[in-house]
Design a protein around this motif. Structure first.
Motif, mmCIF file in Angstrom:
data_model
loop_
_atom_site.group_PDB
_atom_site.id
_atom_site.type_symbol
_atom_site.label_atom_id
_atom_site.label_comp_id
_atom_site.label_asym_id
_atom_site.label_seq_id
_atom_site.Cartn_x
_atom_site.Cartn_y
_atom_site.Cartn_z
ATOM 1 N N MET A 1 0.729 -1.557 0.085
ATOM 2 C CA MET A 1 -0.419 -0.332 -0.046
ATOM 3 C C MET A 1 0.872 1.571 0.705
ATOM 4 O O MET A 1 1.990 1.401 0.875
ATOM 5 C CB MET A 1 -0.951 -0.271 0.984
ATOM 6 C CG MET A 1 -1.958 1.684 1.776
ATOM 7 S SD MET A 1 -2.207 1.244 2.645
ATOM 8 C CE MET A 1 -3.971 0.423 2.455
ATOM 9 N N VAL A 2 0.800 2.619 -0.926
ATOM 10 C CA VAL A 2 1.426 3.783 -1.093
ATOM 11 C C VAL A 2 0.404 4.457 -0.291
ATOM 12 O O VAL A 2 -0.850 4.489 -0.775
ATOM 13 C CB VAL A 2 1.734 3.407 -2.604
ATOM 14 C CG1 VAL A 2 2.427 5.103 -2.297
ATOM 15 C CG2 VAL A 2 2.502 2.654 -2.531
ATOM 16 N N LYS A 3 0.983 4.985 0.190
ATOM 17 C CA LYS A 3 0.261 6.195 1.659
ATOM 18 C C LYS A 3 0.653 7.635 0.406
ATOM 19 O O LYS A 3 1.985 7.711 -0.221
ATOM 20 C CB LYS A 3 0.727 6.542 2.379
ATOM 21 C CG LYS A 3 -0.275 4.806 3.050
ATOM 22 C CD LYS A 3 -0.069 5.637 5.165
ATOM 23 C CE LYS A 3 -0.812 4.043 5.189
ATOM 24 N NZ LYS A 3 -0.508 4.002 6.703
ATOM 25 N N ARG A 4 -0.163 8.873 0.402
ATOM 26 C CA ARG A 4 0.256 9.826 -0.560
ATOM 27 C C ARG A 4 -0.128 10.874 0.521
ATOM 28 O O ARG A 4 -1.025 11.097 1.467
ATOM 29 C CB ARG A 4 -0.631 10.188 -1.398
ATOM 30 C CG ARG A 4 -0.343 8.839 -2.604
ATOM 31 C CD ARG A 4 -1.176 9.137 -3.878
ATOM 32 N NE ARG A 4 -0.118 8.872 -5.473
ATOM 33 C CZ ARG A 4 -0.989 7.383 -5.484
ATOM 34 N NH1 ARG A 4 -2.329 6.944 -5.311
ATOM 35 N NH2 ARG A 4 -0.223 6.635 -6.547
ATOM 36 N N PRO A 5 0.019 11.891 0.257
ATOM 37 C CA PRO A 5 0.199 13.172 1.619
ATOM 38 C C PRO A 5 -1.763 13.261 0.860
ATOM 39 O O PRO A 5 -2.422 13.078 0.405
ATOM 40 C CB PRO A 5 0.325 14.251 0.808
ATOM 41 C CG PRO A 5 1.832 13.370 0.143
ATOM 42 C CD PRO A 5 1.248 12.601 -0.173
ATOM 43 N N TYR A 6 -2.105 13.424 2.350
ATOM 44 C CA TYR A 6 -3.604 13.666 2.749
ATOM 45 C C TYR A 6 -3.978 15.144 3.508
ATOM 46 O O TYR A 6 -3.241 15.887 3.788
ATOM 47 C CB TYR A 6 -3.828 13.137 3.055
ATOM 48 C CG TYR A 6 -5.570 12.737 3.880
ATOM 49 C CD1 TYR A 6 -6.286 12.468 2.929
ATOM 50 C CD2 TYR A 6 -6.248 13.743 4.943
ATOM 51 C CE1 TYR A 6 -7.518 12.127 3.130
ATOM 52 C CE2 TYR A 6 -7.515 13.082 5.194
ATOM 53 C CZ TYR A 6 -8.133 12.586 4.067
ATOM 54 O OH TYR A 6 -9.294 12.371 4.086
ATOM 55 N N PRO A 7 -4.685 16.441 2.481
ATOM 56 C CA PRO A 7 -5.610 17.932 2.920
ATOM 57 C C PRO A 7 -4.968 17.476 4.480
ATOM 58 O O PRO A 7 -5.924 17.145 5.494
ATOM 59 C CB PRO A 7 -6.525 17.901 2.853
ATOM 60 C CG PRO A 7 -6.525 16.718 1.646
ATOM 61 C CD PRO A 7 -5.615 15.108 2.080
ATOM 62 N N LEU A 8 -5.080 18.679 5.438
ATOM 63 C CA LEU A 8 -4.940 18.788 6.271
ATOM 64 C C LEU A 8 -6.385 19.152 7.056
ATOM 65 O O LEU A 8 -6.649 18.481 7.710
ATOM 66 C CB LEU A 8 -3.375 19.954 7.641
ATOM 67 C CG LEU A 8 -2.010 18.934 7.040
ATOM 68 C CD1 LEU A 8 -1.355 20.297 7.558
ATOM 69 C CD2 LEU A 8 -2.080 17.857 7.672
ATOM 70 N N SER A 9 -6.782 19.705 6.647
ATOM 71 C CA SER A 9 -8.109 19.943 6.510
ATOM 72 C C SER A 9 -8.915 19.343 6.612
ATOM 73 O O SER A 9 -10.751 18.974 6.719
ATOM 74 C CB SER A 9 -8.947 21.892 5.281
ATOM 75 O OG SER A 9 -8.696 20.199 3.910
#
Length: 178
Positions: A1-9
């Motif tokens: 599984m590759v995780k990507r940046p997620y919006p802090l909002s």
């Protein structure tokens, strides 16, 4: 599984702590109900609940002045009423009348129980140290009410921007909790 940046909002939608509540207050002859999803259990006995009520919300003034409220737990059948309470201000709308909610007298606080909700928790504010900085109230549950006919209520969980998850299947696993 590759995780990507997620919006802090959008982080709060990942951590949403529990069911959406209807927080009811009574102040200066007016009752109000607001949708509340930013809350957390803090202690078991006595039950303590922490919650964020923005100082922009009509309920903030009532909660700060009276130091009491009722945390009402709605089920999925009340979803539209919960959203309506969240989308309208008690400054201009009597939410009980407008959205067909039935106030019932509480036994220990002046704020009403909401008859349509499967459970209601009468609360008093016991700690305001974080109110000015974070709008965070610590509530002690004084009395709890629940409808015994609803064994496994399906509650709403706010994911943000009009998205809700509905509590589903209950699983039971071994636990040392008593």
């Amino acid at each position: 599984m590759v995780k990507r940046p997620y919006p802090l909002s959008k982080v709060y939608g990942l951590l949403e702590p529990g069911p959406v509540l209807l927080l009811s207050t009574a102040h200066k002859g007016r009752v109000n109900a607001m949708a509340l999803s930013w809350h957390t259990m803090m202690e078991f006995e006595p039950p303590l609940v922490g919650c964020v009520v923005s100082d922009r919300d009509f309920s903030f003034t009532a909660l700060k002045a009276t130091r009491e409220c009722v945390l009402n737990i709605p089920t999925v059948d009340l979803a539209q009423k919960v959203v309506d309470c969240g989308n309208h201000s008690g400054r201009s709308v009597d939410k009980f009348a407008a959205f067909g909610l039935t106030p019932q007298p509480a036994s220990l606080v002046g704020a009403p129980l909401i008859a349509e909700c499967h459970a209601s928790l009468e609360c008093k504010v016991v700690d305001t140290r974080f109110v000015n900085r974070y709008s965070f109230f610590v509530l002690e549950v004084l009395k709890a009410w629940a409808d015994p006919a609803r064994q496994e209520p399906r509650t709403l969980h706010h994911r943000g921007w009009g998205a809700f998850m509905v509590a589903g299947e209950t699983i039971r696993l071994p636990s040392r909790m008593k």
